[in-house]
Design an enzyme around this catalytic site. Structure first.
Site, mmCIF file in Angstrom:
data_model
loop_
_atom_site.group_PDB
_atom_site.id
_atom_site.type_symbol
_atom_site.label_atom_id
_atom_site.label_comp_id
_atom_site.label_asym_id
_atom_site.label_seq_id
_atom_site.Cartn_x
_atom_site.Cartn_y
_atom_site.Cartn_z
ATOM 1 C CE1 TYR B 50 -2.752 -3.343 1.299
ATOM 2 C CE2 TYR B 50 -4.365 -1.624 0.896
ATOM 3 C CZ TYR B 50 -4.066 -2.955 1.073
ATOM 4 O OH TYR B 50 -5.058 -3.901 1.026
ATOM 5 C CD GLU B 51 -1.336 5.868 -2.365
ATOM 6 O OE1 GLU B 51 -1.045 5.698 -3.550
ATOM 7 O OE2 GLU B 51 -2.238 6.624 -1.992
#
Lengths: 285, 261
Positions: B50-51
């Site tokens: 996930y970023e």
């Protein structure tokens, strides 16, 4: 050396009308208490910077504290729109908001360039995207070695960066861990910085040598505000209140309910009120 | 099993695209559900990123945001956001990006920025976030969105992230070496870009869905491939895994008290 101050003192000394202000936190450790103090002190004409402006910036925009915002994703994560932000952009209420929009990659690179004291950041980005057509601060350079054309954006250099961290020692050294986002870069890129913390301790005792530690001589002010990241979270202290993020959608949708919420929870409140969020969680744990 | 909703079919069909070998950059919402169903069924060793910087995460409940504590608690490791975008994404380490969007066109370009003119938008959407560079730097892109006339449009008001641009070899002409969108999974059907023109074309139709429904829910004159198959219906395992994680997620996000007050 960082000075350990009250929140009112730290904001009064370091946040001025018209300043470029970054309150960072990538979902985690968002400095809500400090942002509310900025609203209480009536700061105006701020140019806000943040990769992921969420509820806190919705509040600052909704009270009219901001003249502009530089950002890369402006929503309520997993919930939907930021209604105050939308009202400002779509209807200029309560005032027009100048926007400078980037991608996450560009913003992260721009903070890093700021921390590195460089004038701009380079990335392989924005290929085929429309943002460069509407944002004159997205330009390109040709690599002198390979001839590749790369995107460039100006470094971010805030007048003041505000973050929340897990703890500080009595000298003002600061530790944060978990999802550390872009906070280290945002503090080092800024002229001044305020760090609110859950605890002030005798020894930092980093649980891992790779914890992010900001030394006292790189920070301007440290403030003890337990619970100060609520409704975001402080890893190891209290969880994110996803319930509040969901509830915000209704509160912010309407100008009147928003204004009433701000009066009750910001203007008529004080930093110590955040402590109950930390305490409640500690009791539940 | 034939007792399932279109959204469940979409999530499960999307999850089947992923394998153990994927290193996958996960968008929030529908992509996140699909990626975690894959991990909890046929792809237990998939790497989900996930970023917010969490790498190799194994959440027990679906995160509401890309940075919920659950993601960090269950990650193999967590890096700063600049490191995420510079070393791991731009560095070319990520095989697959899984995106959603508000609007898509026939060449799988996405808009999550504005409806209406940029300077005077009718609707201001959240913006691109990580998508512009996810779309260009991941090895390939999957997109999952419900099929609707509002979402699948003839012309995008704004290109937030490029898919196949104007079609054909547009990506190559811009110097990109990655494949771009290779599949779009909707609640009614699955679309692949045509090998030559790159126009999205129906290749698989979900159980019980008609061609007319697909045509009627798409904003452009959608084409069907010469050979169109029926998407296999969800298995009992797939459905129970999806429903369990959705139930756990709902419970976790509701909270226990009126914290809003």
């Amino acid at each position: 050396m960082a000075r350990i101050l009250s929140l009112a003192e730290a904001v009064a000394e370091n946040v001025k009308d018209g300043d470029t202000v970054a309150m960072e936190g990538f979902t985690h450790l968002i400095p809500y208490a400090a942002g509310h103090e900025v609203i209480r002190q009536g700061r105006k004409d701020l140019f806000l910077v943040r990769m992921t402006p969420d509820i806190l910036y919705d509040q600052l925009i909704g009270v009219g504290a901001a003249r502009g915002m530089k950002f890369s994703w402006g929503g309520n994560p997993g919930v939907g729109s930021l209604h105050r932000f939308r009202d400002a952009v779509e209807n200029q209420w309560p005032r027009p908001l100048e926007i400078e929009e980037h991608s996450h990659a560009a913003m992260a690179n721009a903070y890093e360039a700021g921390a590195a004291n460089l004038p701009f950041a380079t990335l392989r980005g924005y290929i085929g995207a429309d943002l460069p057509k509407v944002n004159p601060n997205i330009k390109s350079v040709t690599c002198p070695f390979t001839g590749e054309v790369l995107a460039v954006v100006p470094a971010i250099r805030p007048d003041v960066t505000i973050i929340h961290a897990q703890r500080a020692d009595r000298k003002g050294n600061v530790l944060l861990e978990g999802i550390v986002g872009v906070q280290k870069e945002a503090v080092l890129a800024a002229k001044r910085s305020i760090v609110t913390v859950e605890e002030i301790v005798d020894e930092l005792n980093p649980p891992s040598p790779n914890s992010v530690v900001l030394p006292t001589w790189a920070v301007t002010a440290v403030v003890h505000v337990p619970g100060g990241a609520f409704p975001s979270y402080a890893h190891g202290y209290y969880p994110r209140s996803n319930a509040f993020y969901i509830a915000w959608d209704e509160i912010a949708r309407d100008r009147e309910t928003f204004t009433a919420w701000i009066k009750e929870n910001v203007l008529d409140a004080k930093p110590e009120d955040f402590a109950r969020h930390a305490a409640k969680s500690a009791k539940a744990a | 099993m034939t007792d399932f909703t279109p959204t469940e079919m979409m999530t499960i069909a999307a999850s089947r695209e992923l394998s153990n070998d994927d290193v996958c950059f996960v968008g929030i919402g529908a992509p996140s559900a699909a990626c975690n169903v894959a991990r909890l069924t046929h792809a237990p060793d998939i790497t989900l990123i996930y970023e917010s910087g969490t790498v190799g995460t194994k959440p027990d409940v679906l995160p509401l945001s890309i940075g919920d504590g659950e993601l960090c608690d269950t990650a193999l490791f967590t890096v700063s956001v600049p490191e995420m975008f510079r070393y791991w994404l731009q560095g070319g380490r990520i095989t697959t990006g899984f995106l959603g969007g508000a609007q898509i066109d026939r060449f799988a370009n996405l808009n999550t920025t504005v409806v209406g003119p940029y300077d005077h938008p009718k609707v201001r959407l959240p913006g691109g976030g990580g998508a512009p560079e996810i779309a260009s730097n991941c090895g390939r892109i999957f997109i999952t969105m419900a099929l609707s006339k509002r979402g699948f449009v003839e012309k995008l008001p704004f290109i937030t992230s490029m898919g196949h641009g104007e079609g054909g070899n547009h990506r190559e002409r811009l110097g990109m070496k990655t494949k771009g969108p290779t599949r779009v999974i909707t609640d009614l059907c699955i679309l692949d870009p045509d090998p030559e023109t790159k126009e999205l074309t129906v290749v698989s139709i979900h159980h019980g869905v008609t061609r007319d429904e697909i045509v009627g829910n798409c904003g452009w004159a959608i084409k069907f491939a010469d050979t169109v198959i029926e998407t296999p219906v969800p298995t009992e395992t797939e459905l129970s895994v999806l429903r369990d994680i959705n139930a756990r997620t709902k419970k976790a996000h509701q909270g226990t008290d009126k914290e809003a007050a």
